[in-house]
Design an enzyme around this catalytic site. Structure first.
Site, short mmCIF file in Angstrom:
data_model
loop_
_atom_site.label_atom_id
_atom_site.label_comp_id
_atom_site.label_asym_id
_atom_site.label_seq_id
_atom_site.Cartn_x
_atom_site.Cartn_y
_atom_site.Cartn_z
N LYS A 174 60.82 21.42 81.09
CA LYS A 174 61.77 22.46 81.50
C LYS A 174 61.94 22.41 83.01
CE LYS A 174 61.80 26.82 82.96
NZ LYS A 174 63.03 26.78 83.73
N GLY A 227 54.19 26.26 89.81
CA GLY A 227 55.02 27.40 90.19
C GLY A 227 54.18 28.49 90.83
N GLU A 249 49.35 24.37 88.85
CA GLU A 249 49.50 24.04 90.28
C GLU A 249 50.25 25.22 90.90
OE1 GLU A 249 48.55 21.19 91.78
OE2 GLU A 249 47.90 20.12 89.99
N CYS A 283 54.38 24.19 98.66
CA CYS A 283 53.19 24.94 98.19
C CYS A 283 52.04 24.81 99.17
CB CYS A 283 52.77 24.42 96.82
SG CYS A 283 52.67 22.64 96.77
N GLU A 385 52.17 34.46 100.22
CA GLU A 385 52.97 33.24 100.32
C GLU A 385 54.43 33.61 100.55
OE1 GLU A 385 53.56 30.82 96.78
OE2 GLU A 385 53.09 29.05 97.96
P1 NAP Z 1 58.16 30.31 89.55
O1 NAP Z 1 59.07 31.45 89.67
O2 NAP Z 1 56.78 30.55 89.09
O3 NAP Z 1 58.89 29.27 88.57
C1 NAP Z 1 58.37 28.01 88.26
C2 NAP Z 1 58.89 27.57 86.92
O4 NAP Z 1 58.41 28.47 85.92
C3 NAP Z 1 60.40 27.61 86.81
O5 NAP Z 1 60.83 26.54 85.98
C4 NAP Z 1 60.65 28.95 86.15
O6 NAP Z 1 61.86 29.03 85.46
C5 NAP Z 1 59.49 29.02 85.20
N1 NAP Z 1 59.14 30.37 84.78
C6 NAP Z 1 59.44 31.55 85.39
N2 NAP Z 1 58.96 32.60 84.66
C7 NAP Z 1 58.35 32.06 83.58
C8 NAP Z 1 57.69 32.62 82.47
N3 NAP Z 1 57.53 33.93 82.33
N4 NAP Z 1 57.18 31.77 81.54
C9 NAP Z 1 57.31 30.44 81.66
N5 NAP Z 1 57.95 29.86 82.70
C10 NAP Z 1 58.46 30.64 83.65
O7 NAP Z 1 58.02 29.51 90.90
P2 NAP Z 1 59.18 28.99 91.85
O8 NAP Z 1 59.69 30.14 92.62
O9 NAP Z 1 60.14 28.16 91.08
O10 NAP Z 1 58.38 27.98 92.78
C11 NAP Z 1 57.69 28.38 93.89
C12 NAP Z 1 56.21 28.47 93.61
O11 NAP Z 1 55.70 27.21 93.14
C13 NAP Z 1 55.42 28.77 94.85
O12 NAP Z 1 54.46 29.75 94.59
C14 NAP Z 1 54.75 27.44 95.17
O13 NAP Z 1 53.58 27.54 95.93
C15 NAP Z 1 54.51 26.87 93.83
N6 NAP Z 1 54.33 25.42 93.89
C16 NAP Z 1 53.07 24.90 93.76
C17 NAP Z 1 52.86 23.53 93.87
C18 NAP Z 1 51.48 22.93 93.74
O14 NAP Z 1 51.39 21.71 93.64
N7 NAP Z 1 50.42 23.71 93.74
C19 NAP Z 1 53.94 22.69 94.12
C20 NAP Z 1 55.21 23.25 94.25
C21 NAP Z 1 55.40 24.62 94.14
P3 NAP Z 1 63.23 29.56 86.13
O15 NAP Z 1 63.02 29.63 87.59
O16 NAP Z 1 64.21 28.53 85.72
O17 NAP Z 1 63.52 30.89 85.51
#
Ligand code: NAP
Length: 490
Positions: A174, A227, A249, A283, A385
């Protein structure tokens, strides 16, 4: 305008509901494509296809050499189409083109690396008591659900897909609904490179409609998620109902530590690159810059001067060093943290929307690179963050103070230390609680070495040999070498 479909069971399909989501260019807000707004019925179809590919069609039994060759072909495909993939990534995510080119190149490296590792999956022979022998076999976990964020759309997806395919797993991916386009373009190539039907599936849509049903689906054996920590917690909870393997992650608030003996020119560049790369949507962003007192003021002033020179603009413009944030939500969130920061600390540079943007970018989600100083590590801008181009500069006195402040966070993804004293560097490395510690650099993440968090930054590792282990089970085979009866009931 391009309208994409899901890729399920080797076919291109609209969402069962027929609904679509708009995909925008964050530098202009223009709608540039549409993708399916899928739901549980689409997830179910994809999982069933993946199950069949895994359980009946023989993908796990395909010789590792042949799986490896398919991965090499995908690496070649990425190299051949790198220019187009990078342009799409920049147009959809906002990042400068040079950064997107690096990401695409790493996606290719990832397939090459795991294509090579496919033939090196092996177990062990273990010494056990009595007249017996123990072996371990490594076997694929099964069907993997993979959920990725929008900040490195192609890289985050492919660093999950490549090891999964190498291991013999089938996948349902996804993409983030804001940034699906590079994955959808590459999916055409994955199909062309000979991945069998059902082994690789992509379902577009939101986290609630696609992500959660994937996590809940009993046909999925493992969830790999990148995420936010908030969604990571929800996923962990939901996955417990079917005892899925989970790797998470998550976010960070990484310290970037500068001792007074650091190379000064390297330090300026290292601090800015550490946090402003990819508009700060990283991240592992070094968002807490810890500077030792003797160079505190001098480094701060130098960083401010250099920050003023950072060229902000659309990612496709050749001189752009910082593009727009990815979405309205992210833009609003970052600006609201900047307002919080103005009350908690002193603003050195930035602090709002840049002026003098080209006319076509006036509605884009641009934010100035921003530096706050004299930040208390208890302030919200030092604890939460922000995921944008906002640096918090924190002074420290002694080496032990640096480690104490650095570790005083719920996160533990990454850290960096800058010094010319190797002993101090290694002491600090040992004292920091983080999944990666850079010495005299910040941000390189070569595909050959592991990536992942300590503490609330998650668990499990991607990349390197550890990234392959996440898609493998260990089977213990016990072989009795004694031909006499066991003799318990005699
Ligand atoms: P996010 O809101 O958690 O979303 C990540 C993914 O999860 C998206 O595909 C999102 O879908 C999906 N998602 C959202 N709610 C969900 C739910 N209830 N159930 C299942 N999936 C769900 O994060 P983001 O804003 O996209 O990304 C930023 C975050 O990612 C930051 O906190 C960053 O630190 C973290 N990150 C971590 C790493 C690492 O390697 N540790 C690397 C990159 C990013 P939709 O957005 O399409 O609705």
């Amino acid at each position: 305008m391009q309208v994409y479909k899901n890729y399920i069971d080797g076919e291109w399909a609209d969402a069962a509901s027929g609904k679509t989501l708009d995909v925008i260019n964050p530098a202009t807000r223009e709608v540039i494509a549409r993708v399916p707004d899928s739901g549980p019925a689409d997830v179910d179809r994809a999982v069933k296809a993946a199950r069949r590919a895994f359980d009946q069609d023989g993908w796990p039994q395909t010789p590792a050499r042949d799986r490896g060759r398919i991965l090499f072909r995908i690496a070649e495909y990425i190299r051949r189409t790198a220019g187009r993939l990078a342009e799409i990534e920049t147009t959809n995510n906002g990042k400068p083109l040079a950064e997107a080119q690096g990401d695409v190149s790493d996606a290719g490296n990832c397939f090459e690396y795991y294509g090579g590792l496919a033939t090196k999956i092996h177990g062990d022979v273990l010494t056990v008591p009595d007249n017996a022998m123990a072996l371990t076999l490594k076997e694929p976990v099964g069907v993997a659900g993979q959920i990725v964020p929008w900040n490195y759309p192609l890289m985050m997806a492919m660093q999950k897909v490549a090891p999964a395919l190498a291991a013999g797993c089938a996948c349902v991916l996804k993409p983030a609904s804001q940034t699906p386009l590079s994955v959808m373009e590459l999916t055409k190539g994955i199909e062309e490179c000979g991945v069998p039907r059902g082994v690789f599936n992509v379902v577009n849509g939101t986290g609630g409609n696609v992500g959660m049903p994937l996590v809940a689906h009993p046909g999925v054996d493992k969830i790999a998620f990148t995420g936010s920590s908030e969604v990571g917690r929800l996923i962990m909870r939901e996955a417990s109902a079917t005892v899925k393997r989970v790797s998470l992650e998550l976010g960070g608030k990484s310290p970037n530590i500068f001792f007074a003996d650091a190379d000064f020119e390297q330090a300026i560049e290292g601090a800015l690159f550490g946090v402003f790369l990819n508009q700060g949507e990283v991240c592992s962003a070094g968002s807490r810059v810890l500077v030792q007192e003797p160079i505190y003021r001098k480094l701060l002033d130098a960083m401010v001067e250099k920050t003023k020179e950072i060229k902000i603009g659309p990612g496709l413009a050749p001189d752009t060093k910082m593009g727009p944030l990815v979405s309205q939500d992210q833009y609003d969130k970052v600006l609201s943290y900047i307002e919080i920061g103005k009350k908690e600390a002193k603003l050195a540079v930035g602090g709002g929307r840049p002026k003098d943007l080209p006319k076509e970018n006036e509605r884009g989600f641009f934010v100035e690179p921003t530096i706050f100083y004299d930040v208390d590590n208890r302030a919200r801008i030092a604890r939460e963050e922000i995921f944008g181009p906002v640096m918090s500069v924190i002074p420290f006195d002694k080496e032990e103070d640096a480690c104490r402040i650095a570790n005083d966070t719920p996160f533990g993804l990454a850290a960096a230390v800058w010094t010319r004293d190797i002993f101090k560097a290694l002491r600090t490395v040992r004292n920091l609680r983080a999944g990666i510690v850079w010495v005299n650099h910040m941000q390189p993440a070569p595909v050959e070495a592991p990536w992942g968090g300590y503490k609330q930054s998650g668990f499990g590792r991607e990349l390197g040999p550890h990234g392959l282990d996440e898609y493998l089970e260990v089977k213990h085979v016990y072989i009795n070498l004694d031909d006499r009866p066991i003799g318990w009931y005699k």
